[in-house]
Design an enzyme around this catalytic site. Sequence first.
Site, mmCIF file in Angstrom:
data_model
loop_
_atom_site.group_PDB
_atom_site.id
_atom_site.type_symbol
_atom_site.label_atom_id
_atom_site.label_comp_id
_atom_site.label_asym_id
_atom_site.label_seq_id
_atom_site.Cartn_x
_atom_site.Cartn_y
_atom_site.Cartn_z
ATOM 1 N N HIS A 1 -14.381 18.370 -5.644
ATOM 2 C CA HIS A 1 -13.257 18.156 -6.560
ATOM 3 C C HIS A 1 -13.743 17.767 -7.963
ATOM 4 O O HIS A 1 -13.243 18.277 -8.966
ATOM 5 C CB HIS A 1 -12.353 17.066 -5.991
ATOM 6 C CG HIS A 1 -11.074 16.871 -6.735
ATOM 7 N ND1 HIS A 1 -10.144 17.879 -6.901
ATOM 8 C CD2 HIS A 1 -10.558 15.771 -7.364
ATOM 9 C CE1 HIS A 1 -9.113 17.426 -7.590
ATOM 10 N NE2 HIS A 1 -9.339 16.154 -7.887
ATOM 11 N N SER B 1 -7.104 18.185 -11.946
ATOM 12 C CA SER B 1 -6.388 17.530 -10.853
ATOM 13 C C SER B 1 -4.970 17.152 -11.280
ATOM 14 O O SER B 1 -4.168 18.014 -11.630
ATOM 15 C CB SER B 1 -7.187 16.317 -10.378
ATOM 16 O OG SER B 1 -6.737 15.861 -9.131
ATOM 17 N N THR B 2 -4.638 15.860 -11.302
ATOM 18 C CA THR B 2 -3.326 15.431 -11.770
ATOM 19 C C THR B 2 -3.085 15.904 -13.202
ATOM 20 O O THR B 2 -1.963 16.263 -13.567
ATOM 21 C CB THR B 2 -3.213 13.903 -11.689
ATOM 22 O OG1 THR B 2 -3.392 13.485 -10.328
ATOM 23 C CG2 THR B 2 -1.867 13.403 -12.192
ATOM 24 N N ASP C 1 -13.470 21.674 -2.184
ATOM 25 C CA ASP C 1 -12.693 20.562 -2.714
ATOM 26 C C ASP C 1 -11.987 19.859 -1.556
ATOM 27 O O ASP C 1 -11.112 20.432 -0.919
ATOM 28 C CB ASP C 1 -11.679 21.094 -3.727
ATOM 29 C CG ASP C 1 -10.989 19.992 -4.519
ATOM 30 O OD1 ASP C 1 -10.737 18.913 -3.955
ATOM 31 O OD2 ASP C 1 -10.688 20.230 -5.709
ATOM 32 N N ALA D 1 -9.567 22.328 -10.818
ATOM 33 C CA ALA D 1 -9.297 21.572 -9.587
ATOM 34 C C ALA D 1 -7.916 20.932 -9.638
ATOM 35 O O ALA D 1 -7.725 19.776 -9.259
ATOM 36 C CB ALA D 1 -10.382 20.513 -9.367
ATOM 37 N N TRP E 1 -6.449 11.672 -11.425
ATOM 38 C CA TRP E 1 -6.114 10.360 -10.840
ATOM 39 C C TRP E 1 -7.345 9.765 -10.200
ATOM 40 O O TRP E 1 -8.097 10.494 -9.527
ATOM 41 C CB TRP E 1 -5.025 10.560 -9.780
ATOM 42 C CG TRP E 1 -4.601 9.304 -9.070
ATOM 43 C CD1 TRP E 1 -3.574 8.485 -9.425
ATOM 44 C CD2 TRP E 1 -5.170 8.734 -7.893
ATOM 45 N NE1 TRP E 1 -3.469 7.433 -8.535
ATOM 46 C CE2 TRP E 1 -4.443 7.562 -7.583
ATOM 47 C CE3 TRP E 1 -6.238 9.089 -7.046
ATOM 48 C CZ2 TRP E 1 -4.728 6.755 -6.488
ATOM 49 C CZ3 TRP E 1 -6.535 8.284 -5.960
ATOM 50 C CH2 TRP E 1 -5.786 7.127 -5.688
#
Length: 291
Positions: A253, A95-96, A224, A120, A29
């Site tokens: 991140h 991430s997302t 992160d 991450a 994101w």
Amino acid sequence: MSTITAKDGTEIYYKDWGKGPAVTFSHGWPLNSDMWDGQMLFLAQCGFRVIAHDRRGHGRSSQASTGNDMDGYADDLAAVIEALDLNDVTLVGHSTGGGEVARYIGRHGTRRVARAVLIAAVPPLLLKTPANPDGLPIDVFDGLRLSLFNDRSQCYRDFAPMFYGANRPGAKVSQGVLDQFWLWSMQSGLKNSYESIKAFSETDFTEDLKKFDVPTLVLHGEDDQIVPVKDSALKSARLIKGAQEVYYPGAPHGITATHQDQVNAELLKFLRSSPAPQRRDRTMAGTSAAG
């Protein structure tokens, strides 16, 4: 443009480079598939077929009013995999996008999947709840939503230094890296990126992670500031049977950019060292069929 059409009519853009064993990439994101170019070009040059799509409402995909949740994201990934008829694919998510990979396996199983990589990534659950007391308080995500609604352009400019660790003493992050974060983020629809905050922060992936039955690499930076390692990777690795773990001291991140060479080498090593299970020996999880 190369696009596939999801069941609700949303156009999903994707890029497809190279030939060889397939690797898909799910982005973080509020970016798009361009964040993976450094990994995709490298792996394409090493004999892999690499595919990445823009999440609905992001990049070059259409800005759908609905489906801006993890079930919708996972089903869009399934639509790409099915349309391209990918088998023995390695799913990589940042991430997302790591949540997207987890929910894909939870909903669609691993019949088409050979391996998974979480970089991450947000699972198992970012939000602080009675059952997850170590998570981040809802105020953090409410503040992000308010900032996004009031001035999304400045919100992304403020977010980028934390994303890449540029706010740390001695950090060497180019202005170009920060600028491209803003550029990619501004290509996402406000409704889509706003609703995605709930998706990545409040979705519980615990049961999805328990369904992982393929070799899995968990990769995370220890500094992160967006998805703290103690709230995510360390917990995910305990839920995924046989997960391999790699942690980078002092890394942020956005390690796909700040630690591109290390991440690329780690991905290549994993792809070449972990044998793909025979598909006929794996069964589908969930109720949806992945092709």
